[in-house]
Design a protein around this motif. Structure first.
Motif, short mmCIF file in Angstrom:
data_model
loop_
_atom_site.label_atom_id
_atom_site.label_comp_id
_atom_site.label_asym_id
_atom_site.label_seq_id
_atom_site.Cartn_x
_atom_site.Cartn_y
_atom_site.Cartn_z
N TYR A 1 -3.49 2.44 -3.44
CA TYR A 1 -3.27 3.44 -2.40
C TYR A 1 -4.19 3.25 -1.20
CZ TYR A 1 -0.53 5.65 -6.03
OH TYR A 1 0.41 5.90 -7.00
N SER A 2 -3.61 3.42 -0.02
CA SER A 2 -4.40 3.35 1.22
C SER A 2 -4.81 4.74 1.68
CB SER A 2 -3.57 2.68 2.32
OG SER A 2 -2.35 3.38 2.54
N GLY B 1 4.16 2.52 4.14
CA GLY B 1 4.00 2.64 2.69
C GLY B 1 4.83 3.77 2.14
N MET C 1 0.84 -1.19 0.00
CA MET C 1 0.00 0.00 0.00
C MET C 1 0.88 1.24 0.00
SD MET C 1 -3.03 -1.34 0.04
CE MET C 1 -4.31 -0.26 0.67
N ALA C 2 0.38 2.32 -0.60
CA ALA C 2 1.15 3.56 -0.71
C ALA C 2 0.25 4.74 -0.43
CB ALA C 2 1.78 3.66 -2.11
N GLY D 1 3.48 7.79 5.83
CA GLY D 1 4.08 6.59 5.25
C GLY D 1 4.87 5.80 6.26
#
Length: 320
Positions: A92-93, A34, A1-2, A29
């Motif tokens: 993406y989270s 991430g 996840m990013a 992050g």
């Protein structure tokens, strides 16, 4: 996840608020485990993308370069963000944008299309799903925990230091397929205020005037020489803007710009709660007001009670 940061830019360079959003995303992050990606949507925006690639903490810059992104209308950009959230290159989270007029225009559309709750004006990150944001005009902080699969955030730029320029070569820059032009909104024109003074939101020193100045003529006559000597931006309270002393883009406060300069000089500003919400995080606050009971003195580091029509010229003359 990013984590995906929506860059605010003018196609040639990044807006200062983007650097604060990147810093917040980098902190996020670390908490979420991430990497940080930056989305640059524009037309002929390679220069802005190259600038984003040099920011510390950024792992990848994704560039959607197409004519219909030139004006960066919220509808087109939001659709692109939503399409990017679930693609194979993203996953993406979190989606992060600066809490500016631009960010506040795009992110509600993103959250609605994703069917998630937006978390606005984040000032601190406790974990990957828990954040702090001000409520009641900044008089209290709410701790918000989100269980949404994708967290959509706007961050208060004054709460996070700007991301530094990395010493190494920079992040990878990749092209992102442009989405369709939805054609539901069109930019008709822009009226830009040009000034030799610093931009209000990024200024290190701000000289701000309130209703106590009495007129627009007094506002300019008294404050401009002081601001020029200090290399400061000009600001105003809502009362001063409503009275026509200063233009709307000078307004500091809950319904204006949130600022946190090194030095904030408030002249003839009573200190209504809405104004204090926009400037009370300033490092040093100096207040000049004839009313010793004015609320501004409760947050001021230095207060001067007296006639501003005498004190401000004296202060201007004393500045080297």
């Amino acid at each position: 996840m990013a984590i995906l940061v929506i860059a605010e830019h003018d196609n040639a360079s990044l807006k200062a608020a983007t650097l604060n959003a990147v810093a917040a995303a980098t902190e996020l992050g670390k908490a979420a485990g991430g990497e940080v990606h930056v989305l640059v949507a524009g037309a002929n925006c390679a220069a802005a993308a190259a600038e984003a690639a040099k920011l510390a903490g950024v792992a990848k810059v994704r560039v959607a370069d197409a004519a219909h992104y030139d004006a960066q209308t919220a509808e087109n950009v939001a659709a692109l963000v939503v399409a990017s959230v679930a693609d194979e290159a993203g996953d993406y989270s979190h989606v992060v944008a600066p809490g500016t007029s631009y960010g506040k225009n795009v992110t509600p559309r993103v959250a609605a299309l994703l069917d998630v709750a937006q978390i606005s004006d984040v000032v601190a990150i406790e974990s990957a799903d828990t954040f702090q944001r001000p409520i009641y005009a900044g008089n209290a902080l709410a701790t918000v925990k989100s269980s949404d699969g994708v967290k959509v955030l706007t961050v208060r730029t004054t709460a996070f230091e700007a991301a530094a320029v990395a010493n190494e070569g920079g992040a990878a820059v990749e092209a992102l397929a442009a989405g369709p032009d939805l054609g539901v909104a069109k930019l008709v024109g822009r009226e830009l205020t040009k000034s030799a003074r610093p931009e209000l939101g990024a200024a290190k020193i701000i000289v701000s005037g309130g209703r106590g100045l009495g007129s627009g003529e007094n506002y300019h006559k008294l404050l401009e020489p002081l601001a020029d000597k200090l290399g400061a931006a000009l600001g105003a309270s809502r009362a001063a803007v409503d009275a026509g002393f200063a233009p709307n883009d000078y307004q500091v406060g809950q319904t204006g710009k949130i600022v946190a300069p090194q030095l904030y000089i408030a002249v003839g500003v009573s200190g209504a709660i809405q104004h204090l919400a926009g400037m009370k995080d300033s490092k040093v606050i100096v207040a000049i007001n004839k009313d010793p009971e004015a609320p501004i003195f409760q947050v001021a580091d230095y207060g001067l009670v007296g006639d501003l029509f005498e004190l401000v010229p004296e202060l201007t003359n004393a500045v080297g």
